[in-house]
Design a protein around this motif. Structure first.
Motif, PDB file in Angstrom:
ATOM      1  N   ARG A 161       0.823  -1.211   0.000  1.00  0.00           N
ATOM      2  CA  ARG A 161       0.000   0.000   0.000  1.00  0.00           C
ATOM      3  C   ARG A 161       0.855   1.257   0.000  1.00  0.00           C
ATOM      4  NH1 ARG A 161      -3.523   1.035   4.123  1.00  0.00           N
ATOM      5  NH2 ARG A 161      -4.095   2.822   2.894  1.00  0.00           N
ATOM      6  N   ARG A 195      -1.114  -2.901  -3.899  1.00  0.00           N
ATOM      7  CA  ARG A 195      -2.446  -2.330  -4.122  1.00  0.00           C
ATOM      8  C   ARG A 195      -2.604  -1.122  -3.229  1.00  0.00           C
ATOM      9  NH1 ARG A 195      -6.290  -5.926  -4.427  1.00  0.00           N
ATOM     10  NH2 ARG A 195      -4.942  -7.558  -5.191  1.00  0.00           N
ATOM     11  N   TRP A 196      -3.652  -0.316  -3.481  1.00  0.00           N
ATOM     12  CA  TRP A 196      -3.722   0.935  -2.723  1.00  0.00           C
ATOM     13  C   TRP A 196      -4.907   1.029  -1.770  1.00  0.00           C
ATOM     14  CZ3 TRP A 196      -7.766   4.498  -3.171  1.00  0.00           C
ATOM     15  CH2 TRP A 196      -8.622   4.360  -4.271  1.00  0.00           C
ATOM     16  N   ARG A 197      -5.978   0.321  -2.044  1.00  0.00           N
ATOM     17  CA  ARG A 197      -7.198   0.537  -1.283  1.00  0.00           C
ATOM     18  C   ARG A 197      -7.061   0.122   0.177  1.00  0.00           C
ATOM     19  NH1 ARG A 197     -11.710   2.382  -3.779  1.00  0.00           N
ATOM     20  NH2 ARG A 197     -11.576   2.050  -6.007  1.00  0.00           N
ATOM     21  N   TYR A 198      -7.543   0.989   1.047  1.00  0.00           N
ATOM     22  CA  TYR A 198      -7.556   0.710   2.480  1.00  0.00           C
ATOM     23  C   TYR A 198      -8.834  -0.028   2.819  1.00  0.00           C
ATOM     24  CZ  TYR A 198      -8.127   1.619   7.466  1.00  0.00           C
ATOM     25  OH  TYR A 198      -8.324   1.488   8.818  1.00  0.00           O
TER      26      TYR A 198
END
Lengths: 614, 614
Positions: free
Chosen positions: B466, B505-508
């Motif tokens: 992330r 990936r980036w989504r929290y």
């Protein structure tokens, strides 16, 4: 042979405390650095740990037992703590150092079944207390927690008085939202979370909710109080004697019931059992959480006020833009004054009646510029003005006893801010006072690049600070450097200079939640380089999260900059900048000139024109 | 009037299922896409949902009740599902679309107190089952869960046989660690977590642990089995009839007890009550978790094998470097063949006996190049070869019935990989078959820049995917584009092409843990652009996390690239590249030439020299 002089004052205090512990059947007594609201900064009344240890740092916990005492503090304070603890007989425990147990592990190791751990249940947060409980549990230790009494109080002679400063009301046109609107927002969140009421203990959240301000903590415009909010009622517990008549009327007109601060315990005890009460265990004290959990269902959540407060409304943002501009003018004028004064002093001239400028007199001059702004109320934190190697200490504070005289070379780092009717500012510039080394230029330039890259971040809605942090840190990581702290924090509105939940940081901590960056949140952008014994560099702007275009991929987001203070071109070598960063630098400097120059004198303007290539 | 033809085959099957549900007192019956091990891909035996719905996508859950039926699937499959469900009477529920309830919310809304929700408890994971339980609880619904029976089994005529392919042993010199070493690593983790035993159900983790491979799932070299590991014992439950004698001896020699696959239930039932069993609820079935929780203490943790498997050992890495080079040569030869063949076809020539090249024949040719590598075993997933607008579908698969003929213009996207004795590969290149538009060049160039920026990432130990994701995504976000999926995933070693826990990936996602990137983890780097109805671009390399310098700030980390296939200079316009990215591109292309050219023919070499400016 230990040749250090004995600190008999501290040793006598500890003897009295141990006597009292013995009387009360307490085997270990813990004294943290906190007030009843788990505030980041505390007033003198709450400096119990300092009274018993001589350690003055902002973070540290003292643990006392019959045969000894220990103080736990973090890396910022190792050197200072060693000095201040000298002769007290207190052992320094260097937190997060290999082989050093944390206080919970130490207690779990040392304490025997049936022993008692004592602390003032009002100054340990519920979540911290629970961590100690769990530690004891998993170590299979049967330990009693005695948290009903402040053992220090009767020992501490001439304890400072309990803070009780003036309280004032923030008019709706400054707040942008009435207390009624705010209460209705909080009540909606309570319903969403299945809670019937909220016991609110966090001071800045209380100030925000009730649209009031106080002055009970240095630089933090908060008043000691508690709140209890239900769907139909809002009660504030506050020292009534400090309320002027119009403040009393204000509460009355807004349907807020006022109760005495000290009455909060008996009020909570009298609540009809079986309520569903939302409680933020990070901020509510261990004592109150225990009291409420006894008869009610506790819904453990973040205070709903936290997120509502963090997203600044249109009025707040509009005021902040104006105030940040004025604050930026003050800082820019200060930089001009400092640079020209250093040259004058080098030429043997006297400046403002001074033959030298020190870290203290520089900070005082900056404060003078800020005080010239009509909306100025106070500093938002004690100014950090660190010259040369002093700036390598991230939380350096010059004192009358110990401060540096500025020389016409190297860097002065100045981190400062103001409280204004219209916002709270926080800005850092590192100023070249004369020649700087090649290494310093490299570091300054990379810090500037990091700050600018973060400024130009563009992302899809849903990112948190952990997604973006690398944009600021990348130029430093690439050359094997780091700044060992977050890149940025939220800033209050006429409130505490540090607030959450938003932040820019990279470290992953299992189980710790993150805040999605929402339009209207403000955040600092402050990469740095700190080389022990040599120099410290930090460049800090404040930015606001804003919406950019929305399309089939989602809502794109970016930052709007609030701070307009020039970067120091004497410390920048463009050969260390990427092409993109060069453009960003040019744009920023030109914007600074456009925005700031109308408020400068002709000389200042001329200098700024050159400085910004405008 | 609905003019769609009725799909009577499916409707009849649903009628039989509803009859059986009625007999068994089941009101709602849920059929997910999973095997007994919650594998990402399943063998034909487990395609129950397809049998009852006609929907063939890799992700989807069918819910059947007396009056209706619904299928939940994700955005990749909306168009396909609409087509395949036509005439079945099944309603399509588009997941993550505004106003569409997820299956849990739908059940909580529709089901009445006292009703029964049925499913085969072997094909729903414990964590998923628990989510449904919680959903019902918070909706205050009293629902019975009937999970003891597969209601579909007696209805499904000519059900494919249960997979039972050949099992082979990975020799230690290929595995880099013996099963004894691996077991001792797992046992240490069990002790750390206070567990006495591990019930392991995840197939690729089992293959890794026991140093065996199978062929029970297409492209995934796994064998159906379970494992039960204590400090003194290791048991594998596997179909004994598929074991050749030397495999039986291998287990024996390594002290691994072999039990029949079907006996696992009775074995678990017979374990002396009161064990502390580590269980990964994401992968263990609901049924087994219930069975074990009944008499034992469940320690809910990730399988300790997951992280151990993810960090490739020195032998694995050394083999992977060699295999990725060979695989890269195959892909490079394919690109040369394709580009020259498209020109020949345009000139009216015949290529390999073909007058045209299709998505299918292109994929077949690539497979032919791979089959020429002595270590080749199988593809690591069905090749995705998407021409033009087809490539905008991220998981497009050309079929005999429906595929495109390539034209000498636009892009062919080819995402492919192989299973080798020495590693599993995964690589995507998007190949210009002739002129491409200005927009396509912009998109190709930005994707390449993102891929290159990620390749050159440098960070302090402690980052997860992330923290880094934005490096690849930035060039696309800056022009208002996104690729709606992660940037990368872990890759198995002679195992599944997708593995965790590492990812980019980036989504929290609140409450979802992240994996710190450890030296030795491999991860794909595959940004892309997908423009519906127009074109799709993806560029994918595989990289390995490695240690860089260590200093007072910590351990710096970076990536080592494994994939050496040229980027398509015909699709790159350098005016869209930053200066840094231009340099990165030059370096990568030149490295490709150095590494690949020794294995090419003279013509191929000449072409590659021009392509890479080497």
């Amino acid at each position: 042979m230990d040749t250090k002089p004995v600190n008999s004052v501290i040793q006598e205090r500890l003897t009295l405390l141990r006597k009292r512990m013995h009387e009360k059947g307490v085997d270990y007594y813990m004294i943290p650095t906190a007030d009843f609201h788990n505030s980041e900064y505390v007033s003198d009344y709450f400096k119990v740990r300092e009274y018993f240890s001589n350690f003055t740092g902002s973070n540290g916990t003292l643990l006392v037992w019959q045969e000894g005492a220990g103080l736990w503090t973090d890396g910022r304070y190792f050197i200072q703590a060693e000095r201040e603890l000298s002769g007290t007989g207190i052992t320094l425990f260097r937190m997060q150092t290999e082989g050093v147990p944390d206080i919970g592990a130490f207690l779990a190791e040392q304490m025997a079944d049936g022993q008692t751990l004592g602390f003032d249940g009002r100054v340990i947060s519920a979540s911290e207390g629970r961590r100690y409980e769990k530690k004891m549990e998993s170590a299979n230790k049967q330990i009693r927690f005695a948290y009903g009494e402040d053992l220090a109080d009767v020992i501490w002679e001439n304890r400072p008085t309990f803070p009780a400063g003036r309280v004032w009301v923030v008019p709706d046109e400054l707040a942008g939202a009435s207390v009624a609107e705010k209460l209705s927002g909080v009540r909606a969140k309570l319903s969403e979370n299945g809670a019937e009421s909220l016991f609110l203990t966090k001071l800045d959240d209380l100030m925000w909710l009730f649209n009031i301000r106080g002055c009970d903590v240095e630089c933090n415009p908060v008043a000691m109080c508690y709140g209890y909010i239900t769907q139909n009622e809002a009660v504030i517990f506050i020292q009534k004697r400090v309320l002027e008549e119009h403040v009393v009327s204000y509460f009355e007109n807004n349907g807020i019931r006022v109760e005495e601060y000290e009455e909060v315990t008996s009020y909570l005890e009298a609540i009809i059992p079986g309520q569903k009460i939302l409680l933020d265990l990070r901020h509510c004290s261990y004592g109150f959480a225990k009291l409420l959990a006894d008869k009610h269902t506790i819904i453990e959540k973040q205070n709903p006020t936290e997120l509502l407060k963090a997203v600044k409304n249109a009025t707040e943002l509009s005021n902040m833009r104006k105030i940040y501009l004025k604050d930026s003018v003050a800082v820019t004028k200060f930089i001009y004054w400092l640079k020209t004064s250093m040259k004058k002093l080098a030429d043997g001239e006297i400046v403002d009646g001074m033959q030298t400028i020190t870290e203290l007199s520089a900070a005082a001059k900056l404060e003078e510029f800020r005080r010239g702004i009509p909306e100025f109320l106070d500093l938002s934190f004690p100014t950090i003005a660190g010259y040369g190697a002093n700036a390598a200490m991230m939380h350096y504070e010059a004192t009358e006893e110990s401060h540096a005289v500025l020389k016409p070379e190297g860097f002065l780092l100045v981190d400062s801010g103001g409280q204004y009717l219209g916002g709270t500012t926080d800005v850092t510039r590192t100023i070249a006072l004369g020649p700087v080394t090649e290494e310093q230029k490299l570091h300054y330039t990379k810090v500037a690049q990091g700050m600018l890259q973060m400024t130009h971040a563009k992302w899809l809605y849903g990112c948190t600070g952990r997604n973006l942090d690398i944009l600021a840190r990348k130029p430093l990581w690439e050359i094997g450097l780091d700044y060992r702290c977050g890149t940025g924090h939220g800033v209050g509105y006429i409130l505490n200079v540090h607030e959450g939940p938003q932040s820019l940081r990279w470290r992953y901590v299992e189980g710790v939640g993150e805040a999605v960056l929402e339009a209207g949140m403000d955040v600092t952008n402050e990469p740095g380089v700190y080389i022990e014994g040599s120099h410290g560099i930090r460049t800090e702007n404040v930015m606001v999260v804003c919406n950019l275009e929305k399309n089939e991929y989602g809502q794109f987001m970016g930052f709007e900059t609030l701070t307009w203070v020039p970067l120091d071109m004497e410390a920048i070598d463009e050969k260390y900048l990427s092409e993109d960063a060069k453009k960003m630098l040019t744009v920023y400097q030109q914007q600074v000139f456009e925005k700031i120059s109308p408020y400068l004198t002709e000389e200042e303007k001329q200098w700024l024109k050159e400085e910004t290539n405008a």
